[in-house]
Design a protein around this motif. Structure first.
Motif, PDB file in Angstrom:
ATOM      1  N   ASP A  34     -61.458  78.839  69.875  1.00  0.00           N
ATOM      2  CA  ASP A  34     -61.343  80.275  70.101  1.00  0.00           C
ATOM      3  C   ASP A  34     -60.500  80.563  71.338  1.00  0.00           C
ATOM      4  N   PHE A  35     -60.725  79.816  72.397  1.00  0.00           N
ATOM      5  CA  PHE A  35     -59.972  80.005  73.633  1.00  0.00           C
ATOM      6  C   PHE A  35     -58.489  79.734  73.402  1.00  0.00           C
ATOM      7  N   VAL A  87     -52.330  84.104  71.170  1.00  0.00           N
ATOM      8  CA  VAL A  87     -52.075  85.536  70.962  1.00  0.00           C
ATOM      9  C   VAL A  87     -51.462  86.138  72.211  1.00  0.00           C
ATOM     10  N   GLU A  88     -52.004  85.788  73.372  1.00  0.00           N
ATOM     11  CA  GLU A  88     -51.470  86.308  74.634  1.00  0.00           C
ATOM     12  C   GLU A  88     -50.031  85.844  74.859  1.00  0.00           C
ATOM     13  N   GLU A 143     -46.792  88.253  75.248  1.00  0.00           N
ATOM     14  CA  GLU A 143     -45.900  88.198  76.410  1.00  0.00           C
ATOM     15  C   GLU A 143     -44.460  87.919  75.992  1.00  0.00           C
ATOM     16  N   GLU A 144     -44.275  87.083  75.005  1.00  0.00           N
ATOM     17  CA  GLU A 144     -42.928  86.796  74.495  1.00  0.00           C
ATOM     18  C   GLU A 144     -42.323  88.053  73.884  1.00  0.00           C
ATOM     19  N   GLN A 199     -42.942  91.051  74.632  1.00  0.00           N
ATOM     20  CA  GLN A 199     -42.685  92.036  75.684  1.00  0.00           C
ATOM     21  C   GLN A 199     -41.609  91.571  76.662  1.00  0.00           C
ATOM     22  N   GLY A 200     -41.003  90.425  76.382  1.00  0.00           N
ATOM     23  CA  GLY A 200     -39.939  89.914  77.252  1.00  0.00           C
ATOM     24  C   GLY A 200     -40.429  89.415  78.595  1.00  0.00           C
ATOM     25  N   MET A 201     -41.675  88.991  78.664  1.00  0.00           N
ATOM     26  CA  MET A 201     -42.270  88.544  79.921  1.00  0.00           C
ATOM     27  C   MET A 201     -42.155  87.037  80.136  1.00  0.00           C
ATOM     28  N   THR A 202     -41.467  86.348  79.238  1.00  0.00           N
ATOM     29  CA  THR A 202     -41.375  84.893  79.343  1.00  0.00           C
ATOM     30  C   THR A 202     -39.946  84.479  79.673  1.00  0.00           C
ATOM     31  N   THR A 203     -39.805  83.262  80.154  1.00  0.00           N
ATOM     32  CA  THR A 203     -38.483  82.701  80.411  1.00  0.00           C
ATOM     33  C   THR A 203     -38.380  81.360  79.695  1.00  0.00           C
TER      34      THR A 203
END
Length: 72
Positions: free
Chosen positions: A46-47, A53-54, A58-59, A61-65
């Motif tokens: 589950d974790f 999902v998180e 984030e991907e 939303q463009g929050m990753t590199t």
């Protein structure tokens, strides 16, 4: 029992008692270790799903590199 495992046990039966016991201990330890890893992964399923999902959110939303493996 598979033919490969049967062959391994046949060869192992020709080893000295000490070598057989060492091999048996290695095999038993490996089986126990695999069992523990299976239990840990089952408990964390589950974790891990939540983390996935998180990460996808984030991907999106463009929050990753992108990783640069040349810098590792």
């Amino acid at each position: 029992m598979t033919s490969l495992l049967e062959k391994a046990f046949d060869l192992a039966s020709k080893l000295s008692a000490l070598e057989q016991n060492i091999l048996a201990r290695i095999l038993l330890d490996e089986i126990e270790s695999e069992k523990k890893w299976d239990e840990l992964f089952a408990e964390s399923e589950d974790f891990l799903a939540q983390m996935a999902v998180e990460a996808l959110r984030e991907e999106a939303q463009g929050m990753t590199t992108e990783l640069d493996f040349n810098k590792l």
